[in-house]
Design an enzyme around this catalytic site. Structure first.
Site, PDB file in Angstrom:
ATOM      1  N   TYR A 136     -44.041  -4.118  38.214  1.00 29.02           N
ATOM      2  CA  TYR A 136     -43.934  -5.574  38.368  1.00 29.02           C
ATOM      3  C   TYR A 136     -45.178  -6.205  37.761  1.00 29.02           C
ATOM      4  O   TYR A 136     -45.770  -5.652  36.852  1.00 29.02           O
ATOM      5  CB  TYR A 136     -43.720  -5.906  39.858  1.00 29.02           C
ATOM      6  CG  TYR A 136     -43.236  -7.309  40.064  1.00 29.02           C
ATOM      7  CD1 TYR A 136     -42.144  -7.800  39.354  1.00 29.02           C
ATOM      8  CD2 TYR A 136     -43.882  -8.165  40.952  1.00 29.02           C
ATOM      9  CE1 TYR A 136     -41.704  -9.104  39.519  1.00 29.02           C
ATOM     10  CE2 TYR A 136     -43.449  -9.469  41.126  1.00 29.02           C
ATOM     11  CZ  TYR A 136     -42.363  -9.931  40.407  1.00 29.02           C
ATOM     12  OH  TYR A 136     -41.948 -11.214  40.567  1.00 29.02           O
ATOM     13  N   LYS A 207     -37.422  -6.427  39.723  1.00 27.74           N
ATOM     14  CA  LYS A 207     -37.207  -6.987  41.067  1.00 27.74           C
ATOM     15  C   LYS A 207     -36.264  -6.100  41.876  1.00 27.74           C
ATOM     16  O   LYS A 207     -36.486  -5.866  43.071  1.00 27.74           O
ATOM     17  CB  LYS A 207     -36.610  -8.398  40.966  1.00 27.74           C
ATOM     18  CG  LYS A 207     -37.623  -9.450  40.560  1.00 27.74           C
ATOM     19  CD  LYS A 207     -38.257 -10.115  41.767  1.00 27.74           C
ATOM     20  CE  LYS A 207     -39.519 -10.843  41.379  1.00 27.74           C
ATOM     21  NZ  LYS A 207     -39.690 -12.147  41.973  1.00 27.74           N
ATOM     22  N   ASP A 302     -36.345 -17.128  43.893  1.00 24.71           N
ATOM     23  CA  ASP A 302     -37.597 -16.504  44.306  1.00 24.71           C
ATOM     24  C   ASP A 302     -38.808 -17.337  43.899  1.00 24.71           C
ATOM     25  O   ASP A 302     -39.808 -17.373  44.604  1.00 24.71           O
ATOM     26  CB  ASP A 302     -37.695 -15.093  43.727  1.00 24.71           C
ATOM     27  CG  ASP A 302     -38.770 -14.272  44.400  1.00 24.71           C
ATOM     28  OD1 ASP A 302     -38.930 -14.396  45.623  1.00 24.71           O
ATOM     29  OD2 ASP A 302     -39.459 -13.501  43.704  1.00 24.71           O
TER      30      ASP A 302
END
Length: 588
Positions: A136, A207, A302
């Site tokens: 990430y 994700k 998000d």
């Protein structure tokens, strides 16, 4: 074929998706079986030999036992040694640590995910603090920028304008049917890097890896999707390796119709309870999509809601150090896009619930600065709709430093996507105004952070309570070691998603986000506070996610939005029992 396998296979063929684990399908009986019970690796027939070794869901590499090798025609296709999953994990970690370039680690991990799914997730779960920055932020940003060049195998589903009118058919091409979570992007605003078009796929893939590793959602229940409506990035349009449509972005009615077809097709194919997470859409589309579909679909953004929830959790936790309530603070934001306004709204809602004051009044404690300066009432007519609630009475102020001196905030929050904007003068002004200034530099990736951890601690002489969006190393100042916290959305969305799925939620409401924030804040210990942390360590993330899932699930039942009835007595135990385990299974 034994009775158990016959029943499982019959259910699979007939389409009976009787699920376990919070409604996540387990048609093969893998996770409903006990750990010592043998299972059969079903594909559409029993997978054996070469085929079994190349199916990432079942491949165990050198961990296949001699008995399994004989039973499944693998003998001779592997070297004779048998290595346990733990030994394999140590070997892969050893190899990963040899790479000095983060992107090489990213590519090696993506290769592992395509080759051996359970080993990939075991690696990620056991080494989360080390590997999170690889899968990430910040490394995923570079991966998206270079996605065309490093592209090897398709990950996720690509739906382009060429598929207009047949999106439902495209969704049916995806091999898994029991999808519970979709993360979708159109690639227009990837992190702080701008329009990366079709190459934004790295974000949904990353994700959803974290949904599984941190929240325990089964990998086969996750679907990454990139909507390709073109790109306005000239560099990509002229790049021979670009993997998307080489045309300018569709907009307006054409865009809205295409997204509407997509949302209708998702609901038709996967049902009412599939969670659709919007990711890295540009501001004008992000707010519109969330507003348009929040009453008809299970949707979550998000960037707007996840960021808000995790930042609010840090602010709630910090009050234990400061001995104040949120209502005692004055907040100043640099950045008035999705993240900034989303966080501001959730803070205002939380203060409203704590004090009983109307939200219009609690918003007045929160000020925002955009590219044109402080958002004030004289600018209201020219503001985008999502900025208008933050236009308060005050004379215009152009610069951030001037806004700090005028507003005298106790909390400074950066969501601008522009690096180095919390200058020495700005941070020193915060330190002059406050004994313990709360400074959150949230923009990603690291290069876009408003200031570094070292700058925040040095310029405030070690008095700042600091957190950032991207990770920073510990800082030594004046003989003391400071551990900068990371306000990472990974704390919230995996547990939130698990709670929604576990309860069979049909809609997402702000009260669920507040429940997630409070659950995360409650996980911060006195030991964490002593190190300067306002977030708990990622090492405990599965326990944290289970507690968040339980709180979100409880709120879902309380609001009457749960469909998995009756409500379980112990929601934390329920959440833990739902979580996917990456430990290898033994095949008969």
């Amino acid at each position: 074929m034994g009775t158990n396998q016959t029943q499982i296979f019959d259910e699979y063929v007939s389409g009976n998706k009787s699920g376990v684990g919070g409604g996540i399908s387990d048609v093969y009986g893998e996770d409903s079986a006990t750990m010592d019970q043998l299972v059969t690796p079903w594909v559409t027939s029993v997978a054996s030999g070469y085929t079994l070794m190349r199916d990432p869901r079942y491949n165990k590499g050198l961990a296949f036992t001699d008995k399994e090798r004989d039973a499944h025609y693998i003998t001779g296709l592997l070297p004779p040694v048998v290595l346990s999953q733990d030994v394999q994990e140590r070997k892969v970690m050893h190899n990963l640590r040899q790479y000095t370039v983060p992107l090489q680690r990213y590519m090696a991990l993506m290769d592992l995910q395509e080759r051996n799914e359970r080993l990939f997730y075991k690696l990620l779960i056991d080494n989360v603090e080390e590997l999170l920055p690889v899968v990430y932020t910040p490394t995923v940003g570079e991966a998206c920028q270079k996605y065309g060049s490093i592209y090897r195998r398709p990950q996720g589903l690509y739906i382009s304008l060429k598929e207009k009118g047949k999106i439902l058919e495209v969704l049916k091409n995806w091999p898994q049917r029991g999808i519970q979570v979709i993360v979708v992007t159109d690639g227009e605003r990837i992190l702080g890097l701008g329009d990366l078009g079709c190459q934004g796929m790295g974000i949904p893939v990353g994700k959803l890896s974290l949904y599984t590793a941190l929240g325990g959602i089964r990998p086969s229940a996750c679907l990454p999707i990139t909507i390709d409506v073109g790109t306005n990035n000239e560099k990509l349009l002229n790049d021979e390796f670009y993997i998307g449509l080489k045309q300018k972005r569709a907009n307006g009615e054409e865009y809205a119709e295409f997204l509407h077809e997509f949302m209708c097709a998702v609901k038709q194919n996967y049902g009412e309870k599939v969670l659709v997470q919007f990711e890295d859409f540009a501001n004008h589309h992000a707010f519109e999509l969330l507003s348009k579909y929040c009453s008809s679909h299970l949707v979550f953004n998000d960037d707007i809601q996840g960021t808000a929830s995790v930042v609010l959790a840090g602010l709630i936790a910090a009050q234990k150090v400061l001995g104040k309530s949120l209502a005692d603070h004055t907040f100043l934001f640099l950045g008035a896009g999705e993240a900034g306004t989303g966080i501001a709204e959730l803070i205002a809602l939380k203060i409203s619930k704590e004090t009983g004051k109307p939200i219009d009044e609690t918003r007045k404690k929160i000020w925002l600065v955009d590219s044109k300066g402080l958002i004030v009432s004289s600018r209201k007519e020219s503001l985008q709709h999502f900025k208008q609630p933050w236009a308060h009475d005050h004379k215009p102020v152009k610069e951030l430093l001037g806004a700090v001196n005028a507003i005298k905030p106790t909390v400074l929050i950066g969501t601008s996507g522009v690096g180095k904007t919390f200058t020495k003068e700005v941070v020193e002004a915060m330190a002059t105004l406050n004994e313990k200034p709360l400074i959150l530099a949230l923009s990603n990736p690291t290069s876009q952070a408003e200031c570094t951890a070292e700058e925040a601690y040095t310029w405030t002489k070690g008095r700042a309570i600091f957190a950032s969006g991207s990770p920073f190393d510990p800082v030594e100042y004046d003989g003391k070691k400071f551990m900068p916290g990371q306000a990472n959305n990974c704390y919230i969305f995996p547990g939130l998603g698990l709670g929604l799925i576990m309860s069979g939620a049909i809609r997402v409401r702000d009260d669920m986000l507040l429940a997630a924030s409070e659950a995360l804040a409650s996980q911060v210990t006195e030991e964490n506070f002593a190190k300067g942390l306002i977030y708990p360590p990622f090492a405990n993330i599965r326990k944290i996610s289970a507690n968040i899932a339980a709180s979100v699930g409880a709120k879902t039942y309380e609001l009457g939005l749960a469909s998995n009835l009756p409500r379980p007595k112990d929601l934390v135990k329920m959440a833990e029992s739902c979580m996917y385990s990456p430990v290898y299974r033994n095949f008969r």
